[in-house]
Structure formats: structure tokens, C-alpha cells
Design a protein around this motif. Structure first.
Motif, PDB file in Angstrom:
ATOM      1  N   ILE A  82      40.232   9.617  41.518  1.00  0.00           N
ATOM      2  CA  ILE A  82      41.760   8.602  41.891  1.00  0.00           C
ATOM      3  C   ILE A  82      43.195   8.691  40.791  1.00  0.00           C
ATOM      4  CG2 ILE A  82      43.776   7.098  42.468  1.00  0.00           C
ATOM      5  CD1 ILE A  82      41.682   6.169  44.585  1.00  0.00           C
ATOM      6  N   HIS A  83      42.202   7.973  39.235  1.00  0.00           N
ATOM      7  CA  HIS A  83      42.468   8.561  38.085  1.00  0.00           C
ATOM      8  C   HIS A  83      43.108  10.109  37.570  1.00  0.00           C
ATOM      9  CE1 HIS A  83      43.053   7.826  33.980  1.00  0.00           C
ATOM     10  NE2 HIS A  83      44.056   6.865  33.855  1.00  0.00           N
ATOM     11  N   TRP A 129      35.475   2.681  33.287  1.00  0.00           N
ATOM     12  CA  TRP A 129      34.614   3.570  33.404  1.00  0.00           C
ATOM     13  C   TRP A 129      34.340   4.286  31.526  1.00  0.00           C
ATOM     14  CZ3 TRP A 129      38.822   4.009  36.700  1.00  0.00           C
ATOM     15  CH2 TRP A 129      39.907   4.653  35.954  1.00  0.00           C
ATOM     16  N   VAL A 151      45.710   2.201  38.798  1.00  0.00           N
ATOM     17  CA  VAL A 151      44.648   2.940  38.419  1.00  0.00           C
ATOM     18  C   VAL A 151      44.073   2.686  36.972  1.00  0.00           C
ATOM     19  CG1 VAL A 151      44.892   5.229  38.321  1.00  0.00           C
ATOM     20  CG2 VAL A 151      43.137   4.511  39.499  1.00  0.00           C
ATOM     21  N   HIS A 183      49.438   4.998  39.511  1.00  0.00           N
ATOM     22  CA  HIS A 183      48.512   5.841  38.044  1.00  0.00           C
ATOM     23  C   HIS A 183      48.621   3.983  37.560  1.00  0.00           C
ATOM     24  CE1 HIS A 183      49.707   6.484  33.162  1.00  0.00           C
ATOM     25  NE2 HIS A 183      48.865   7.238  33.792  1.00  0.00           N
ATOM     26  N   LYS A 221      37.500   6.661  39.323  1.00  0.00           N
ATOM     27  CA  LYS A 221      38.311   7.987  38.860  1.00  0.00           C
ATOM     28  C   LYS A 221      39.212   9.009  38.863  1.00  0.00           C
ATOM     29  CE  LYS A 221      36.852   9.357  34.167  1.00  0.00           C
ATOM     30  NZ  LYS A 221      36.376  10.582  34.274  1.00  0.00           N
ATOM     31  N   TRP A 273      42.947  12.550  39.739  1.00  0.00           N
ATOM     32  CA  TRP A 273      44.142  12.920  40.358  1.00  0.00           C
ATOM     33  C   TRP A 273      45.610  12.912  39.927  1.00  0.00           C
ATOM     34  CZ3 TRP A 273      48.308  11.878  43.355  1.00  0.00           C
ATOM     35  CH2 TRP A 273      48.798  13.001  44.109  1.00  0.00           C
ATOM     36  N   VAL A 274      45.861  11.363  39.899  1.00  0.00           N
ATOM     37  CA  VAL A 274      46.861  10.843  39.398  1.00  0.00           C
ATOM     38  C   VAL A 274      47.214  10.855  37.562  1.00  0.00           C
ATOM     39  CG1 VAL A 274      46.775   9.048  39.046  1.00  0.00           C
ATOM     40  CG2 VAL A 274      48.865   9.152  40.242  1.00  0.00           C
ATOM     41  N   LYS A 275      46.824  11.616  37.003  1.00  0.00           N
ATOM     42  CA  LYS A 275      46.763  11.728  35.445  1.00  0.00           C
ATOM     43  C   LYS A 275      47.804  13.147  35.376  1.00  0.00           C
ATOM     44  CE  LYS A 275      44.029  11.932  31.325  1.00  0.00           C
ATOM     45  NZ  LYS A 275      44.816  10.734  30.678  1.00  0.00           N
ATOM     46  N   LEU A 300      55.032   8.154  42.029  1.00  0.00           N
ATOM     47  CA  LEU A 300      53.508   8.317  41.897  1.00  0.00           C
ATOM     48  C   LEU A 300      52.545   7.023  40.954  1.00  0.00           C
ATOM     49  CD1 LEU A 300      51.600  12.390  41.537  1.00  0.00           C
ATOM     50  CD2 LEU A 300      51.701  10.241  43.789  1.00  0.00           C
TER      51      LEU A 300
END
Lengths: 117, 117
Positions: free
Chosen positions: B81-82, A92, A85, A82, B79, B84-86, A78
Motif C-alpha cells: 500500500i505504501h 519495515w 500507512v 498515505h 508495504k 502504491w500510494v507513494k 490519497l
DNA sequence: TTGAAATATTCCCATAATGGAATATGTTAC
DNA sequence: GTAACATATTCCATTATGGGAATATTTCAA
């Protein structure tokens, strides 16, 4: 040309919600196919098919254990998402009242990196 | 059922490489459709179509300026996506020699959050 | 109004995906 | 070997894609 295959990369594999749910579940540890299906209310064949896709893009690995096959998360897969993004983070965080904090965090991160290398 | 629409969410929209390239470009500021097409070697109609998808999922916004339409990145749309992947970060930070650093960073982040609220 | 420039839309085609259902393959125990 | 369990694969129908090419639409300038 059509849409690119779900097996072409992590981005495509992860676009499917069920596959994200599976990855979320595997966060808690290895699971057999039936465990996955049961926990997420999927039928066994669909679970198996989704896991196949995840395996093909390297997001999970498998090992046999008796008549079961245990699937294990491979989080590294993943990282490309990461990393991509992450380059948008500032879009933001950019509200003025948080910019200072953000810059601070960047700095902290950089120090942490120096420390690593 | 078929694959979910590219316009169903950011995950699907961003699975297409060309659309990621477009977002990368828009990182540098507003661009007209022809600018996008030119910079990325796309034909005008495809650029327009990809931008339409990005607009539908809220990843870009548009404003007219003369006979041009200027597309602007809306980073907030990424965000989800960010976020989630975080949650998988620890799966590639987990090597023992970096764990300490990672925990440190988490702590720093938390302090930063307290400071914000 | 007419033309040119910028953008959007439509039609076509080849490709592929998802879930369902049925079935095949594998592994273990007796 | 055979039954039982676990998993994988195949076939199907429906739906949607992305690029190409042609065309429609919008906007401005003269």
C-alpha cells in the motif's frame, strides 16, 4: 451491517484493483472515459461506473469538453491513506542495519519541515 | 462478480475501519484477543474475526501463550500500500513553493539508497 | 475429571458490490 | 430534426460482508 460502501472513503474506493489502475493511468494526465476504457481494456459502462466512485470520494474531478468528459486525478484525496500507512514505516525499516539510515532520513525530513514553516 | 474478498489483499483488509484501529493498536506491541476487544470496545467474536482476516492477508502473526493468543503486527504487509500510494506523492507536493524541497528530499533519499546497496 | 477462562466458529440478516447487457441521456454536426 | 458519437444509468445475478447471538473449541488449574 454490511461492508461499508466503496464511496465511503478513499480506503474503500481504492480497494478495487481496477480503480487503482485508473488512478495510475490518470497520473499521466486527463483522460476521457473512452480513453480510460480503451487503455485498460474495460467496457465503457464499467469505466464510467468506476470513475463515478472515484469522483464521489474526491479522487478525481471532471470537466466537460465537447461531448467528452475529461477526468483528472486529484492526488490530495490519497493523502489520508498515505498518512495512515506512513505511521507503519518503521515496521519495515526496523532491521538493525537500516535503522541508522532511517533515523537519518527522519532528521533530514524534520529539517526540511522547519524550513517550510 | 461481486466485490473482492476482504482477505484478497492488504488493500481490502484495511478498507475496514475497525481493522485499521486494530493495526494501530498493535503498533504498541503484542496483544491478546481480549486486550484488543477491550481497548477498542469490540465484542470478543468480532475482534477474533477481524484478527482472522488480518492474519489471512499476512498483516499480523499469532503465537499462543497459555490460553491466550497473542497477535503481533507484521508491518511489512502494508508495504504494498505504501509503495502504491507513494507514487502519488508528487500530486500533493506539487505546489510550486514546495517543489524544490520535494526534489531535494528525493535526492537525499537516493543518496541514502546508494548508501544502502 | 471438572470447571473456568480465552478464543474461535457458526448461523442469521440486512446491505451492497461488480460485471454484463441493455438502454437512457447528452452533445455535436449536418 | 436527425444521425452519430460519448457518456451515464438501470436492472440483473452472484457473491460476500460485518455485527449480533449462541455455541463450540482449546487451554489451564485444581
Amino acid at each position: 451491517m454490511a461492508r461499508s460502501a466503496t464511496t465511503s472513503d478513499a480506503f474503500n474506493a481504492v480497494a478495487e484493483p481496477q480503480r487503482r489502475r485508473i488512478l495510475n493511468l490518470l497520473t499521466q494526465g486527463e483522460r476521457s472515459v473512452n480513453d480510460v476504457a480503451g487503455s485498460l481494456c474495460l467496457k465503457q459502462p464499467q469505466a464510467s461506473k468506476h470513475l463515478r466512485v472515484l469522483k464521489e470520494v474526491g479522487l478525481v474531478s471532471v470537466r466537460g469538453s465537447g461531448q467528452q468528459r475529461l477526468y483528472k486525478l486529484n492526488g490530495e484525496g490519497l493523502k489520508p491513506i498515505h498518512d495512515w500507512v506512513k505511521t507503519f514505516e518503521r515496521f519495515w525499516n526496523e532491521s538493525f542495519d537500516r535503522l541508522a539510515d532511517y533515523l537519518n532520513e527522519l532528521q533530514t525530513r524534520e529539517q526540511s519541515n522547519e524550513h517550510k514553516e
